[in-house]
Motif scaffolding. Structure first.
Motif, PDB file in Angstrom:
ATOM      1  N   ARG A   1     -55.674  -9.449   8.230  1.00  0.00           N
ATOM      2  CA  ARG A   1     -55.333  -9.722   6.835  1.00  0.00           C
ATOM      3  C   ARG A   1     -53.872 -10.099   6.673  1.00  0.00           C
ATOM      4  O   ARG A   1     -53.523 -11.001   5.916  1.00  0.00           O
ATOM      5  CB  ARG A   1     -55.669  -8.498   5.975  1.00  0.00           C
ATOM      6  N   ASP A   2     -52.984  -9.423   7.413  1.00  0.00           N
ATOM      7  CA  ASP A   2     -51.547  -9.733   7.356  1.00  0.00           C
ATOM      8  C   ASP A   2     -50.927  -9.361   8.694  1.00  0.00           C
ATOM      9  O   ASP A   2     -50.747  -8.181   9.005  1.00  0.00           O
ATOM     10  CB  ASP A   2     -50.872  -8.962   6.214  1.00  0.00           C
ATOM     11  N   SER A   3     -50.604 -10.370   9.481  1.00  0.00           N
ATOM     12  CA  SER A   3     -50.077 -10.127  10.829  1.00  0.00           C
ATOM     13  C   SER A   3     -48.643  -9.608  10.834  1.00  0.00           C
ATOM     14  O   SER A   3     -48.116  -9.280  11.902  1.00  0.00           O
ATOM     15  CB  SER A   3     -50.146 -11.416  11.654  1.00  0.00           C
ATOM     16  N   ALA A   4     -47.996  -9.528   9.675  1.00  0.00           N
ATOM     17  CA  ALA A   4     -46.612  -9.051   9.627  1.00  0.00           C
ATOM     18  C   ALA A   4     -46.517  -7.534   9.704  1.00  0.00           C
ATOM     19  O   ALA A   4     -45.411  -6.984   9.790  1.00  0.00           O
ATOM     20  CB  ALA A   4     -45.925  -9.536   8.348  1.00  0.00           C
ATOM     21  N   LEU A   5     -47.637  -6.828   9.674  1.00  0.00           N
ATOM     22  CA  LEU A   5     -47.611  -5.374   9.764  1.00  0.00           C
ATOM     23  C   LEU A   5     -47.010  -4.916  11.081  1.00  0.00           C
ATOM     24  O   LEU A   5     -47.339  -5.434  12.153  1.00  0.00           O
ATOM     25  CB  LEU A   5     -49.027  -4.805   9.637  1.00  0.00           C
ATOM     26  N   GLN A   6     -46.115  -3.932  11.020  1.00  0.00           N
ATOM     27  CA  GLN A   6     -45.485  -3.402  12.219  1.00  0.00           C
ATOM     28  C   GLN A   6     -46.346  -2.288  12.813  1.00  0.00           C
ATOM     29  O   GLN A   6     -47.126  -1.631  12.124  1.00  0.00           O
ATOM     30  CB  GLN A   6     -44.088  -2.868  11.893  1.00  0.00           C
ATOM     31  N   ALA A   7     -46.149  -2.092  14.117  1.00  0.00           N
ATOM     32  CA  ALA A   7     -46.937  -1.082  14.816  1.00  0.00           C
ATOM     33  C   ALA A   7     -46.696   0.311  14.247  1.00  0.00           C
ATOM     34  O   ALA A   7     -47.624   1.130  14.147  1.00  0.00           O
ATOM     35  CB  ALA A   7     -46.621  -1.107  16.303  1.00  0.00           C
TER      36      ALA A   7
ATOM     37  N   GLN B   1     -49.527  -7.896  22.099  1.00  0.00           N
ATOM     38  CA  GLN B   1     -50.464  -8.734  22.840  1.00  0.00           C
ATOM     39  C   GLN B   1     -51.412  -9.463  21.890  1.00  0.00           C
ATOM     40  O   GLN B   1     -51.744 -10.639  22.088  1.00  0.00           O
ATOM     41  CB  GLN B   1     -51.253  -7.876  23.829  1.00  0.00           C
ATOM     42  N   TRP B   2     -51.852  -8.790  20.822  1.00  0.00           N
ATOM     43  CA  TRP B   2     -52.756  -9.432  19.855  1.00  0.00           C
ATOM     44  C   TRP B   2     -52.046 -10.590  19.156  1.00  0.00           C
ATOM     45  O   TRP B   2     -52.650 -11.655  18.952  1.00  0.00           O
ATOM     46  CB  TRP B   2     -53.222  -8.400  18.833  1.00  0.00           C
ATOM     47  N   ARG B   3     -50.777 -10.400  18.773  1.00  0.00           N
ATOM     48  CA  ARG B   3     -50.035 -11.481  18.112  1.00  0.00           C
ATOM     49  C   ARG B   3     -49.882 -12.680  19.049  1.00  0.00           C
ATOM     50  O   ARG B   3     -49.949 -13.837  18.609  1.00  0.00           O
ATOM     51  CB  ARG B   3     -48.655 -10.980  17.686  1.00  0.00           C
ATOM     52  N   ALA B   4     -49.633 -12.416  20.352  1.00  0.00           N
ATOM     53  CA  ALA B   4     -49.465 -13.520  21.299  1.00  0.00           C
ATOM     54  C   ALA B   4     -50.743 -14.320  21.461  1.00  0.00           C
ATOM     55  O   ALA B   4     -50.698 -15.539  21.702  1.00  0.00           O
ATOM     56  CB  ALA B   4     -48.991 -12.980  22.653  1.00  0.00           C
ATOM     57  N   LEU B   5     -51.903 -13.692  21.321  1.00  0.00           N
ATOM     58  CA  LEU B   5     -53.176 -14.379  21.537  1.00  0.00           C
ATOM     59  C   LEU B   5     -53.813 -14.869  20.247  1.00  0.00           C
ATOM     60  O   LEU B   5     -54.485 -15.914  20.242  1.00  0.00           O
ATOM     61  CB  LEU B   5     -54.156 -13.449  22.262  1.00  0.00           C
ATOM     62  N   ASN B   6     -53.638 -14.138  19.153  1.00  0.00           N
ATOM     63  CA  ASN B   6     -54.354 -14.443  17.919  1.00  0.00           C
ATOM     64  C   ASN B   6     -53.445 -14.599  16.702  1.00  0.00           C
ATOM     65  O   ASN B   6     -53.958 -14.826  15.599  1.00  0.00           O
ATOM     66  CB  ASN B   6     -55.382 -13.343  17.617  1.00  0.00           C
TER      67      ASN B   6
END
Length: 488
Positions: free
Chosen positions: A62-68, A98-103
């Motif tokens: 929904r929002d990839s800007a969320l931090q771990a 890793q998810w951000r790098a792939l998706n």
């Protein structure tokens, strides 16, 4: 394997140069490491199994800007027993990365440019408080205006007392161009923050028009980088850091960060920048061949304001009171407002010049007073000094202010005002402000109350008589014939 025939496993491993554990592994499987099939597997259970797909992945999609760390707090809120502490934080950070790098979404790419000689110059203002420079012992908050040619890295630096105003930009940019000896094809700033201000619509349009007229006078194109994209102005942004580091090192070598005056600090910066530019002589010479020629004259690099001179003996500019000669009361002056000074004209005649002041921010009005403008009126009304709203701004040096404090404390009101006005009139009438200040300092050090008559008698006598014999050498007329012959 040969040593195993005569020695133990530990000894054989030591003789071969590796550990006993490695020897046991070779005994168990004699296959060469290069021929073994590498098996990747997890040695411990996945702590996010059952939570990644259901709780974390929908949020990231929904929002990839969320931090771990935000996702971890979310998990701890949903499953406090499963995640009682931050033990899985690094695992979660690695999985999210890793998810951000792939998706993850597409990211911006910085396209590095090959600079062209004479094509672009960039300007920027940078804060210099971290240098901790002081003037006469007082903190000196200021900006540095930085002009950089992208190709040769030639730079021009100026100390700016106010903010990122159009006046500061135009005045210092113009000085940079004339020092360089030419104008580039394009001038870029960071969103033109020095040319566009959040004012009313009319004022904003006026400033935009003036800036466009300014760059047009030099045949340049005005451009700005996109908001928040500092790398688009990277030539000057990176030089800002190197410049302040160079100033910091020069201050350390100097042994002091205190300067007697702003002019001394400006001279210090100019010498440093000239030394840096000497390392770029070859590139600058190559670039000058591609610069546009300068126009025949400079253009306006100040803000003009028309103000009336009031009965209080001065005029207001940006809520700051500046004194003027009393003869100008009732006249309207055209004030040219620069970053560090202002000049007032009656018609085309310069009649008043003052260093520019800034407001204090506490609601109290700032006064810039030249005592030469008011001393004659004050001599007729010396008692006005006691309650004058600009009394503390009237004294030209700290010694005069210290004398007033002493007179105010030890003498009656009438005598204190009369003595102080007489001292100021002596400094004005005999043009001995500095010499008189030294004599007043001596009286203060000795604990004496300065007396205007006695102090005046200790001043150096003025040279009033002209020399009787003045030798004038008349050239022979033949010398003019020689000049005419040389011209022919």
């Amino acid at each position: 394997m040969s040593d195993l025939q005569k020695h133990s496993q530990r000894t054989s491993a030591a003789r071969a140069g590796f550990s006993e554990r490695t020897a046991r592994r070779f005994d168990a499987d004699p296959t060469l490491p290069s021929n073994r099939k590498i098996v990747h597997g997890r040695t411990v259970a996945d702590p996010l199994e059952g939570y990644w797909e259901s709780d974390i992945l929908p949020l990231l999609e929904r929002d990839s800007a969320l931090q771990a760390v935000s996702l971890l707090r979310h998990l701890q809120g949903l499953h406090p027993l499963a995640f009682p502490d931050d033990r899985i934080r690094r695992t979660l950070e690695r999985r999210v990365r890793q998810w951000r790098a792939l998706n993850g979404p597409e990211r911006d790419i910085i396209f590095r440019q090959t600079p062209e000689p004479g094509r672009m110059a960039q300007s920027d203002f940078t804060h210099a408080e971290e240098l901790e420079v002081t003037i006469a012992g007082q903190p000196f908050p200021h900006l540095l205006y930085h002009f950089v040619m992208v190709y040769s890295r030639w730079e021009h630096v100026a100390v700016v007392l106010g903010g990122e105003s159009f006046t500061a930009l135009a005045e210092n940019l113009q000085q940079a161009l004339w020092s360089l000896g030419g104008a580039p094809q394009e001038h870029r700033t960071d969103s033109l923050s020095a040319a566009f201000r959040n004012l009313t619509a009319d004022q904003c349009e006026d400033i935009t028009r003036r800036y466009n007229a300014f760059v047009g006078h030099y045949g340049m194109e005005a451009s700005r980088n996109n908001r928040g994209e500092a790398h688009e102005n990277g030539a000057v942004e990176s030089q800002n850091r190197h410049l302040k580091k160079a100033i910091e090192q020069a201050l350390i070598l100097r042994g002091s960060r205190d300067f007697a005056s702003i002019e001394d600090y400006r001279r210090f910066v100019d010498i440093l920048v000239a030394r840096r530019n000497r390392q770029r002589v070859t590139a600058v010479q190559a670039e000058r061949a591609h610069l546009r020629p300068l126009p025949l004259r400079r253009t306006t690099d100040f803000t003009e304001i028309v103000v009336p001179v009031t009965r209080t003996g001065g005029f207001l500019v940006k809520s700051i009171f500046y004194s003027a000669p009393s003869q100008l009361i009732g006249q309207r002056l055209r004030v040219h407002l620069y970053d560090d000074r202002l000049e007032a004209f009656l018609g085309s005649t310069l009649v008043v010049s003052h260093p520019r002041a800034r407001g204090r921010g506490d609601g109290h009005r700032v006064h810039v007073i030249n005592y030469h403008h008011v001393i004659h009126a004050l001599r007729r009304k010396p008692q006005a000094l006691w309650s004058s709203i600009y009394r503390d701004s009237l004294f030209p040096r700290t010694e005069y202010a210290a004398v007033w404090q002493l007179l105010q404390r030890d003498l009656p009101r009438r005598d204190a005002c009369r003595r102080m006005v007489d001292l100021l009139f002596t400094a004005h009438d005999r043009a001995c402000e500095a010499e008189l200040a030294h004599l007043l300092a001596d009286d203060l050090a000795a604990g004496r109350i300065p007396d205007p008559g006695l102090v005046a008698s200790r001043l150096s006598p003025r040279q009033t008589a002209l020399p009787r014999d003045v030798a004038v050498a008349h050239p022979s007329l033949d010398s003019f014939d020689a000049l005419l012959g040389a011209r022919a």
